[in-house]
Design a protein around this motif. Structure first.
Motif, short mmCIF file in Angstrom:
data_model
loop_
_atom_site.label_atom_id
_atom_site.label_comp_id
_atom_site.label_asym_id
_atom_site.label_seq_id
_atom_site.Cartn_x
_atom_site.Cartn_y
_atom_site.Cartn_z
N LEU A 33 0.84 -1.19 0.00
CA LEU A 33 0.00 0.00 0.00
C LEU A 33 0.88 1.24 0.00
CD1 LEU A 33 -3.13 0.46 0.26
CD2 LEU A 33 -2.70 0.92 2.67
N THR A 34 0.54 2.23 -0.81
CA THR A 34 1.35 3.45 -0.89
C THR A 34 0.60 4.63 -0.31
OG1 THR A 34 0.53 4.13 -3.08
CG2 THR A 34 2.39 2.57 -3.01
N ASN A 35 1.35 5.62 0.15
CA ASN A 35 0.74 6.83 0.67
C ASN A 35 -0.07 7.55 -0.41
OD1 ASN A 35 3.49 6.95 2.71
ND2 ASN A 35 1.49 7.34 3.59
N ALA A 36 0.40 7.49 -1.66
CA ALA A 36 -0.31 8.17 -2.75
C ALA A 36 -1.70 7.57 -2.94
CB ALA A 36 0.49 8.06 -4.04
N GLU A 37 -1.83 6.25 -2.87
CA GLU A 37 -3.13 5.59 -3.02
C GLU A 37 -4.06 5.94 -1.87
OE1 GLU A 37 -1.45 1.56 -5.31
OE2 GLU A 37 -1.76 1.58 -3.13
N VAL A 38 -3.52 5.94 -0.66
CA VAL A 38 -4.33 6.25 0.51
C VAL A 38 -4.80 7.70 0.46
CG1 VAL A 38 -4.25 6.53 3.02
CG2 VAL A 38 -3.25 4.50 1.96
N ARG A 39 -3.92 8.60 0.06
CA ARG A 39 -4.28 10.02 -0.02
C ARG A 39 -5.38 10.25 -1.06
NH1 ARG A 39 -0.50 13.66 1.94
NH2 ARG A 39 -0.59 15.03 0.15
N GLN A 40 -5.31 9.56 -2.19
CA GLN A 40 -6.33 9.69 -3.22
C GLN A 40 -7.68 9.20 -2.71
OE1 GLN A 40 -6.27 11.27 -6.09
NE2 GLN A 40 -8.41 10.72 -6.47
N LYS A 41 -7.67 8.10 -1.96
CA LYS A 41 -8.91 7.58 -1.40
C LYS A 41 -9.54 8.60 -0.45
CE LYS A 41 -9.23 4.98 2.19
NZ LYS A 41 -9.16 3.91 3.22
N ARG A 42 -8.72 9.23 0.38
CA ARG A 42 -9.25 10.22 1.33
C ARG A 42 -9.85 11.41 0.61
NH1 ARG A 42 -3.88 10.12 5.06
NH2 ARG A 42 -4.18 8.06 6.01
N VAL A 43 -9.21 11.85 -0.46
CA VAL A 43 -9.73 12.99 -1.23
C VAL A 43 -11.10 12.64 -1.82
CG1 VAL A 43 -9.41 14.35 -3.33
CG2 VAL A 43 -7.50 14.01 -1.75
N GLU A 44 -11.24 11.44 -2.36
CA GLU A 44 -12.52 11.01 -2.93
C GLU A 44 -13.60 10.97 -1.87
OE1 GLU A 44 -11.56 7.33 -4.76
OE2 GLU A 44 -10.43 8.24 -6.42
N LEU A 45 -13.27 10.46 -0.68
CA LEU A 45 -14.25 10.41 0.41
C LEU A 45 -14.60 11.81 0.89
CD1 LEU A 45 -12.78 7.39 2.41
CD2 LEU A 45 -14.98 7.44 1.25
N PHE A 46 -13.61 12.68 0.97
CA PHE A 46 -13.84 14.07 1.39
C PHE A 46 -14.79 14.76 0.41
CE2 PHE A 46 -13.01 18.58 1.58
CZ PHE A 46 -12.71 18.86 2.91
N ASN A 47 -14.52 14.61 -0.88
CA ASN A 47 -15.37 15.25 -1.90
C ASN A 47 -16.79 14.71 -1.85
OD1 ASN A 47 -13.24 16.80 -2.84
ND2 ASN A 47 -12.70 15.38 -4.47
N ALA A 48 -16.93 13.40 -1.68
CA ALA A 48 -18.26 12.79 -1.64
C ALA A 48 -19.04 13.26 -0.42
CB ALA A 48 -18.14 11.27 -1.64
N GLU A 49 -18.38 13.35 0.73
CA GLU A 49 -19.07 13.79 1.95
C GLU A 49 -19.44 15.27 1.87
OE1 GLU A 49 -20.81 14.02 5.68
OE2 GLU A 49 -20.44 12.34 4.33
N LYS A 50 -18.54 16.08 1.30
CA LYS A 50 -18.85 17.50 1.16
C LYS A 50 -20.03 17.70 0.21
CE LYS A 50 -16.69 21.99 0.37
NZ LYS A 50 -15.42 22.72 0.09
N GLU A 51 -20.05 16.95 -0.87
CA GLU A 51 -21.17 17.03 -1.82
C GLU A 51 -22.47 16.59 -1.16
OE1 GLU A 51 -22.44 15.31 -6.24
OE2 GLU A 51 -20.41 14.99 -5.46
N ARG A 52 -22.40 15.55 -0.32
CA ARG A 52 -23.60 15.08 0.39
C ARG A 52 -24.13 16.17 1.33
NH1 ARG A 52 -25.43 13.29 5.12
NH2 ARG A 52 -23.45 13.76 6.16
N GLN A 53 -23.23 16.81 2.05
CA GLN A 53 -23.66 17.85 2.98
C GLN A 53 -24.22 19.06 2.25
OE1 GLN A 53 -20.78 18.80 6.04
NE2 GLN A 53 -20.23 16.65 6.38
N MET A 54 -23.62 19.42 1.12
CA MET A 54 -24.15 20.54 0.34
C MET A 54 -25.53 20.22 -0.19
SD MET A 54 -21.97 23.00 0.43
CE MET A 54 -22.50 24.04 -0.92
N GLY A 55 -25.78 18.95 -0.49
CA GLY A 55 -27.10 18.55 -0.97
C GLY A 55 -28.20 18.68 0.06
N LEU A 56 -27.82 18.76 1.34
CA LEU A 56 -28.80 18.92 2.41
C LEU A 56 -29.31 20.35 2.52
CD1 LEU A 56 -27.07 16.76 5.20
CD2 LEU A 56 -28.91 16.07 3.64
N LEU A 57 -28.59 21.30 1.89
CA LEU A 57 -29.00 22.70 1.93
C LEU A 57 -30.00 22.95 0.80
CD1 LEU A 57 -25.51 24.37 2.54
CD2 LEU A 57 -27.28 23.85 4.25
#
Length: 340
Positions: A33-57
């Motif tokens: 497992l590489t740090n680059a792969e883990v970091r990309q996964k976190r960014v995708e999760l961050f974007n998805a959660e932010k989009e979900r929260q924006m959808g609640l407004l």
């Protein structure tokens, strides 16, 4: 029949070998497992959660923001849960956009890019204020956060760096800190290699990365940091101290995401000189052997003679910082060890 039995045995062995190969392939992949792969996964999760929260407004509500301070006092009508202090600065004066590193919202320290939630009084803070204690703490906390960015991106893929936590900012200690398992084996970083780490941190100031804050449910945080054994153990303790009891706060700068209660300064462009000064081995009763990485930095707005910085402050910052060693049981009592 006699020839059929060996053939069946061969087929069984072949099938078993195939399954074992697949098993070891999966195991080997997890080890690689590489740090680059883990970091990309976190960014995708961050974007998805932010989009979900924006959808609640579903409806935009207006709030009244009363600005106090230079260049003029005024009242702005902004959008609830959408508009940030930085957006307010855009409406007032360009000077506030560039130099303001933190805000006070109803007297509470507030990130420049954190949406405001109600009618409020707004003030902006910069590094040349007479009393800059609140901003100094935010600056040093941000420098530790950025140090995590440096450590996760500096090494080749075969070195999997696991960030643990950093102690609360203590300006009088002379250095900011990040405790991590660098997993470098017997490799001891030379001064030349420390200088290379410093340059990575320094270059981030030119990237002008905004520090974005997001509160996420424990389930999302667990998924974000499932590949980091230290962070995974800390999340439930951090969430227990939150207002809801079920959320943690994460920050993002570019493709780097980490746990922190904040506040952090507005942008990496507000960090001037940045130096990684030393790496010390430390021992945590909970997390085992870690490396305490220490650094020194100056805000862009402040200038200092290079001799003072290099000959006095950097050697001081290289001495072992005696800040708290990360211990899991302390999280319940203090809440300040895991990147807070």
């Amino acid at each position: 029949m006699a020839t059929a039995i060996p053939k069946v045995k061969w087929l069984l062995r072949s099938s078993m070998t195939c399954r074992l190969q697949k098993f070891f392939k999966r195991a080997y992949s997890s080890q690689k497992l590489t740090n680059a792969e883990v970091r990309q996964k976190r960014v995708e999760l961050f974007n998805a959660e932010k989009e979900r929260q924006m959808g609640l407004l579903t409806r935009v509500e207006k709030i009244e923001v009363r600005h106090k301070g230079v260049p003029e006092e005024c009242t702005l009508i902004m959008n609830k849960d959408l508009s940030t202090p930085f957006n307010c600065a855009m409406h007032i004066h360009e000077l506030l956009m560039t130099r303001s590193a933190l805000a006070l919202v109803n007297g509470e320290p507030w990130d420049m890019h954190r949406p405001m939630e109600r009618d409020c009084e707004l003030q902006f803070l910069h590094f040349q204020d007479e009393d800059s204690r609140i901003l100094n703490n935010a600056f040093w906390r941000t420098c530790s956060f950025i140090l995590g960015h440096v450590l996760e991106t500096a090494f080749k893929d075969e070195y999997y760096v696991e960030l643990c936590s950093f102690p609360p900012p203590n300006v009088s200690s002379g250095s900011f800190v990040y405790d991590a398992a660098l997993n470098l084996g017997d490799w001891k970083l030379s001064q030349t290699e420390l200088n290379c780490l410093s340059r990575i941190g320094y270059r981030l100031s030119f990237a002008d990365l905004r520090l974005q804050r997001l509160q996420v449910p424990v389930s999302v945080a667990n998924e974000m940091f499932a590949d980091n054994r230290f962070k995974a153990e800390q999340i439930s303790a951090i969430a227990a101290k939150s207002k809801s009891g079920s959320e943690v706060t994460v920050y993002r700068a570019g493709d780097h995401i980490d746990l922190s209660s904040g506040p952090l300064i507005g942008s990496t462009s507000q960090i001037g000189r940045y130096s990684v000064c030393a790496v010390h081995d430390v021992e945590s009763p909970t997390f085992g052997k870690l490396q305490r990485v220490q650094g020194l930095a100056l805000p862009t707005q402040l200038t200092m003679h290079s001799w003072t910085y290099d000959s006095i402050l950097r050697p001081r910052a290289a001495k072992l910082n005696t800040g708290p060693i990360p211990v899991l049981r302390n999280l319940q009592a203090q809440g300040d060890l895991p990147a807070h």
